[in-house]
Structures are given as structure tokens and as C-alpha cells.
Design a protein around this motif. Structure first.
Motif, PDB file in Angstrom:
ATOM      1  N   ASP A   5       0.873  -1.172   0.000  1.00 22.61           N
ATOM      2  CA  ASP A   5       0.000   0.000   0.000  1.00 22.61           C
ATOM      3  C   ASP A   5       0.911   1.223   0.000  1.00 22.61           C
ATOM      4  N   SER A   6       1.116   1.790  -1.186  1.00 16.31           N
ATOM      5  CA  SER A   6       2.061   2.900  -1.301  1.00 16.31           C
ATOM      6  C   SER A   6       1.530   4.196  -0.698  1.00 16.31           C
ATOM      7  N   VAL A   7       0.229   4.270  -0.473  1.00 15.18           N
ATOM      8  CA  VAL A   7      -0.356   5.466   0.132  1.00 15.18           C
ATOM      9  C   VAL A   7      -0.059   5.496   1.628  1.00 15.18           C
ATOM     10  N   ASN A   8      -0.257   4.350   2.266  1.00 21.78           N
ATOM     11  CA  ASN A   8      -0.057   4.270   3.721  1.00 21.78           C
ATOM     12  C   ASN A   8       1.281   3.634   4.091  1.00 21.78           C
ATOM     13  N   ALA A   9       2.071   3.269   3.050  1.00 23.23           N
ATOM     14  CA  ALA A   9       3.392   2.666   3.274  1.00 23.23           C
ATOM     15  C   ALA A   9       3.310   1.471   4.214  1.00 23.23           C
ATOM     16  N   VAL A  10       2.457   0.518   3.835  1.00 20.48           N
ATOM     17  CA  VAL A  10       2.274  -0.669   4.668  1.00 20.48           C
ATOM     18  C   VAL A  10       2.041  -1.878   3.764  1.00 20.48           C
ATOM     19  N   ARG A  11       2.460  -3.031   4.226  1.00 21.52           N
ATOM     20  CA  ARG A  11       2.237  -4.269   3.483  1.00 21.52           C
ATOM     21  C   ARG A  11       0.905  -4.877   3.893  1.00 21.52           C
ATOM     22  N   LEU A  12       0.256  -5.480   2.918  1.00 19.56           N
ATOM     23  CA  LEU A  12      -1.049  -6.081   3.155  1.00 19.56           C
ATOM     24  C   LEU A  12      -1.067  -7.513   2.635  1.00 19.56           C
ATOM     25  N   ASN A  13      -1.650  -8.401   3.404  1.00 15.98           N
ATOM     26  CA  ASN A  13      -1.904  -9.734   2.862  1.00 15.98           C
ATOM     27  C   ASN A  13      -3.334  -9.774   2.347  1.00 15.98           C
ATOM     28  N   GLU A  14      -3.729 -10.863   1.736  1.00 14.95           N
ATOM     29  CA  GLU A  14      -5.041 -10.925   1.097  1.00 14.95           C
ATOM     30  C   GLU A  14      -6.174 -10.830   2.114  1.00 14.95           C
ATOM     31  N   GLY A  32      -3.416   2.837  -5.073  1.00 21.92           N
ATOM     32  CA  GLY A  32      -2.044   2.820  -4.561  1.00 21.92           C
ATOM     33  C   GLY A  32      -1.634   1.481  -3.997  1.00 21.92           C
ATOM     34  N   ILE A  33      -2.360   0.422  -4.342  1.00 23.31           N
ATOM     35  CA  ILE A  33      -2.061  -0.926  -3.835  1.00 23.31           C
ATOM     36  C   ILE A  33      -1.488  -1.758  -4.980  1.00 23.31           C
ATOM     37  N   HIS A  34      -0.294  -2.307  -4.758  1.00 21.78           N
ATOM     38  CA  HIS A  34       0.415  -3.015  -5.828  1.00 21.78           C
ATOM     39  C   HIS A  34       0.933  -4.360  -5.318  1.00 21.78           C
ATOM     40  N   PRO A  35       1.013  -5.358  -6.199  1.00 20.13           N
ATOM     41  CA  PRO A  35       1.626  -6.637  -5.794  1.00 20.13           C
ATOM     42  C   PRO A  35       3.071  -6.414  -5.338  1.00 20.13           C
ATOM     43  N   LEU A  36       3.458  -7.144  -4.313  1.00 24.18           N
ATOM     44  CA  LEU A  36       4.815  -7.007  -3.769  1.00 24.18           C
ATOM     45  C   LEU A  36       5.615  -8.264  -4.082  1.00 24.18           C
ATOM     46  N   ASP A  37       6.745  -8.071  -4.736  1.00 25.64           N
ATOM     47  CA  ASP A  37       7.631  -9.188  -5.062  1.00 25.64           C
ATOM     48  C   ASP A  37       8.430  -9.540  -3.808  1.00 25.64           C
ATOM     49  N   ILE A  38       8.154 -10.724  -3.254  1.00 24.20           N
ATOM     50  CA  ILE A  38       8.844 -11.137  -2.019  1.00 24.20           C
ATOM     51  C   ILE A  38       9.887 -12.218  -2.283  1.00 24.20           C
ATOM     52  N   SER A  39      10.180 -12.502  -3.558  1.00 24.48           N
ATOM     53  CA  SER A  39      11.142 -13.557  -3.890  1.00 24.48           C
ATOM     54  C   SER A  39      12.511 -13.239  -3.317  1.00 24.48           C
ATOM     55  N   ILE A  56      11.117  -1.381  -1.722  1.00 26.72           N
ATOM     56  CA  ILE A  56      11.626  -0.432  -2.708  1.00 26.72           C
ATOM     57  C   ILE A  56      10.907  -0.641  -4.032  1.00 26.72           C
ATOM     58  N   GLY A  57      10.992   0.352  -4.911  1.00 26.35           N
ATOM     59  CA  GLY A  57      10.386   0.250  -6.230  1.00 26.35           C
ATOM     60  C   GLY A  57       9.461   1.417  -6.510  1.00 26.35           C
ATOM     61  N   SER A  58       8.678   1.257  -7.548  1.00 28.36           N
ATOM     62  CA  SER A  58       7.733   2.296  -7.958  1.00 28.36           C
ATOM     63  C   SER A  58       6.541   1.643  -8.629  1.00 28.36           C
ATOM     64  N   GLY A  62       7.372  -1.615 -10.356  1.00 23.38           N
ATOM     65  CA  GLY A  62       6.959  -2.645  -9.429  1.00 23.38           C
ATOM     66  C   GLY A  62       7.658  -2.497  -8.089  1.00 23.38           C
ATOM     67  N   PHE A  63       7.077  -3.100  -7.082  1.00 25.08           N
ATOM     68  CA  PHE A  63       7.638  -3.021  -5.737  1.00 25.08           C
ATOM     69  C   PHE A  63       8.174  -4.396  -5.312  1.00 25.08           C
ATOM     70  N   ARG A  64       9.231  -4.369  -4.550  1.00 26.85           N
ATOM     71  CA  ARG A  64       9.824  -5.606  -4.046  1.00 26.85           C
ATOM     72  C   ARG A  64      10.452  -5.355  -2.688  1.00 26.85           C
ATOM     73  N   ILE A  65      10.681  -6.458  -1.984  1.00 22.69           N
ATOM     74  CA  ILE A  65      11.370  -6.365  -0.701  1.00 22.69           C
ATOM     75  C   ILE A  65      12.854  -6.144  -0.948  1.00 22.69           C
ATOM     76  N   ASP A  66      13.427  -5.239  -0.235  1.00 23.98           N
ATOM     77  CA  ASP A  66      14.862  -4.951  -0.335  1.00 23.98           C
ATOM     78  C   ASP A  66      15.601  -5.898   0.618  1.00 23.98           C
ATOM     79  N   TRP A  67      16.004  -7.046   0.072  1.00 24.05           N
ATOM     80  CA  TRP A  67      16.709  -8.040   0.893  1.00 24.05           C
ATOM     81  C   TRP A  67      18.186  -7.658   1.019  1.00 24.05           C
ATOM     82  N   ARG A  68      18.705  -7.780   2.219  1.00 23.64           N
ATOM     83  CA  ARG A  68      20.121  -7.531   2.463  1.00 23.64           C
ATOM     84  C   ARG A  68      20.755  -8.815   2.998  1.00 23.64           C
ATOM     85  N   LEU A  69      21.925  -9.158   2.461  1.00 22.61           N
ATOM     86  CA  LEU A  69      22.654 -10.319   2.956  1.00 22.61           C
ATOM     87  C   LEU A  69      23.506  -9.908   4.143  1.00 22.61           C
TER      88      LEU A  69
END
Length: 211
Positions: A5-14, A32-39, A56-58, A62-69
Motif C-alpha cells: 500500500d504505497s499510500v499508507n506505506a504498509v504491506r497487506l496480505n489478502e 495505490g495498492i500493488h503486488p509485492l515481489d517477495i522472492s 523499494i520500487g515504484s 513494481g515493488f519488491r522487498i529490499d533483501w540484504r545479505l
């Protein structure tokens, strides 16, 4: 499915999304709700862990989780590799060996039986008594004299000791490695004695062969 949810900056499940009673005909993107790539990226879990650093994303890309190693502590990696080396030693130890082209079982039960038979063969030889056994194999019984029993027991014992020697070498290498990168470069799966899972059985097995 996870959404951003890019408006409220929060992740949502179904489930949460349904609770909002969003009409199916509505374009979620307009809200403002977009699928989130969690791969997750590929990584070695022995030496690293993934840390969720946010989203991160637009809307266009598209939006995805910013994974850090993040590196695991050296002590944690060292402990895991020592355990892995011990597991590989067990696999190699009981996986069988090949003697004179014949596949020999090396499981703990076979080791114990061979040790007992070899001891009796040695004692009989010292006392000048003939010694012979009828050794049970998957193909039936085979007659072994004292020399045959001792030779077989020594071959199996040499295989078992070689497996423990390899484990000892690996543990020493693991303990000496100063950093995670050095630890992950150690070949835990290599250097073990040849196993007994031969691609093709010999045409004629020696009389003491355990296949």
C-alpha cells in the motif's frame, strides 16, 4: 499474495485486503495498492542470513522487498561446518568401500561382526588351530578362512579410519579459517575415501566379497 500500500506505506496480505472490502471491479493500482515481489535472492544459508530492509520500487517498475545479505557470526558458521563434516564422515564411513573390485559393506553392524571374526581368527592362528567361518552375504553364505577374514577386516578398518582422518583434517581447517569467506571455501564434500557404490559390479567377486 502480499501487496504494498504505497499510500499508507504498509504491506497487506489478502486477508487484510478483503477486510477493506475493496470492490473487485476497482483497479487496486488506482488505490495505490500493488503486488509485492517477495522472492528471495540465492544465497548460502550457512554463511549468511537475509534481512528485510524494507520495500523499494515504484508503481511503474513494481515493488519488491529490499533483501540484504548479512554474514552469520564466524562461530556459528564454524559450528555448522563442523557438523556438516561429521555428517559427511558418517555417510562415507557406512557407505561401503571397494576391495579388489568387490563392493564391501561398512555399516556399523558389519564392522562389529568383522572385528569379532578377525579376533577369533588371530587367536586361532596363535594357538595353531584352523579357523573358518560361513559368512552371510546378500547372495548367500560364503566360506572364509582365517586369512580371508583378517584381510577383509583390515580393509574395512582402513576405510573407516580414512574417513575419520578426513574429518579430523577438515575440522582443523575449519578451526583455522579466520573469516566467513574462508570457511565457505572449504570443500566439505571432497576428499573422502572412495565409496562402495560402484557403477558396475565386478564380473567375479573374491570369495570374501560382501556385496
Amino acid at each position: 499474495m502480499i501487496y504494498w500500500d504505497s499510500v499508507n506505506a504498509v504491506r497487506l496480505n489478502e486477508t487484510v485486503l478483503r477486510q477493506r472490502v475493496v470492490p473487485e471491479a476497482v483497479d487496486l493500482g488506482e488505490l495505490g495498492i500493488h503486488p509485492l515481489d517477495i522472492s528471495e535472492p540465492r544465497y548460502d544459508p550457512v554463511g549468511y542470513r537475509l534481512e528485510d530492509a524494507g520495500t523499494i520500487g515504484s508503481a511503474q517498475q513494481g515493488f519488491r522487498i529490499d533483501w540484504r545479505l548479512v554474514e552469520q557470526p564466524v562461530a556459528t558458521v564454524r559450528s555448522a561446518l563442523r557438523s556438516a563434516a561429521a555428517a559427511q564422515r558418517w555417510k562415507a564411513e557406512v557407505g561401503g568401500c571397494v576391495v579388489d573390485g568387490a563392493v564391501i559393506q561398512t555399516d556399523r553392524d558389519t564392522q562389529s561382526k568383522l572385528t569379532g571374526a578377525a579376533l577369533e581368527a588371530e587367536l586361532s592362528a596363535r594357538e595353531g588351530r584352523p579357523y573358518a567361518v560361513r559368512w552371510l552375504t546378500p547372495d548367500g553364505f560364503t566360506d572364509l578362512d582365517g586369512e580371508g577374514v583378517v584381510a577383509l577386516a583390515r580393509a574395512v578398518r582402513a576405510h573407516v579410519q580414512a574417513c575419520f582422518d578426513r574429518q579430523a583434517d577438515l575440522w582443523a581447517e575449519i578451526d583455522a579459517a579466520p573469516a566467513v569467506a574462508d570457511l565457505l571455501a572449504i570443500g566439505i564434500d571432497t576428499g573422502w575415501p572412495a565409496g562402495g557404490q560402484a557403477d558396475a559390479a565386478p564380473a567375479v567377486n573374491p570369495p570374501w566379497a560382501i556385496s
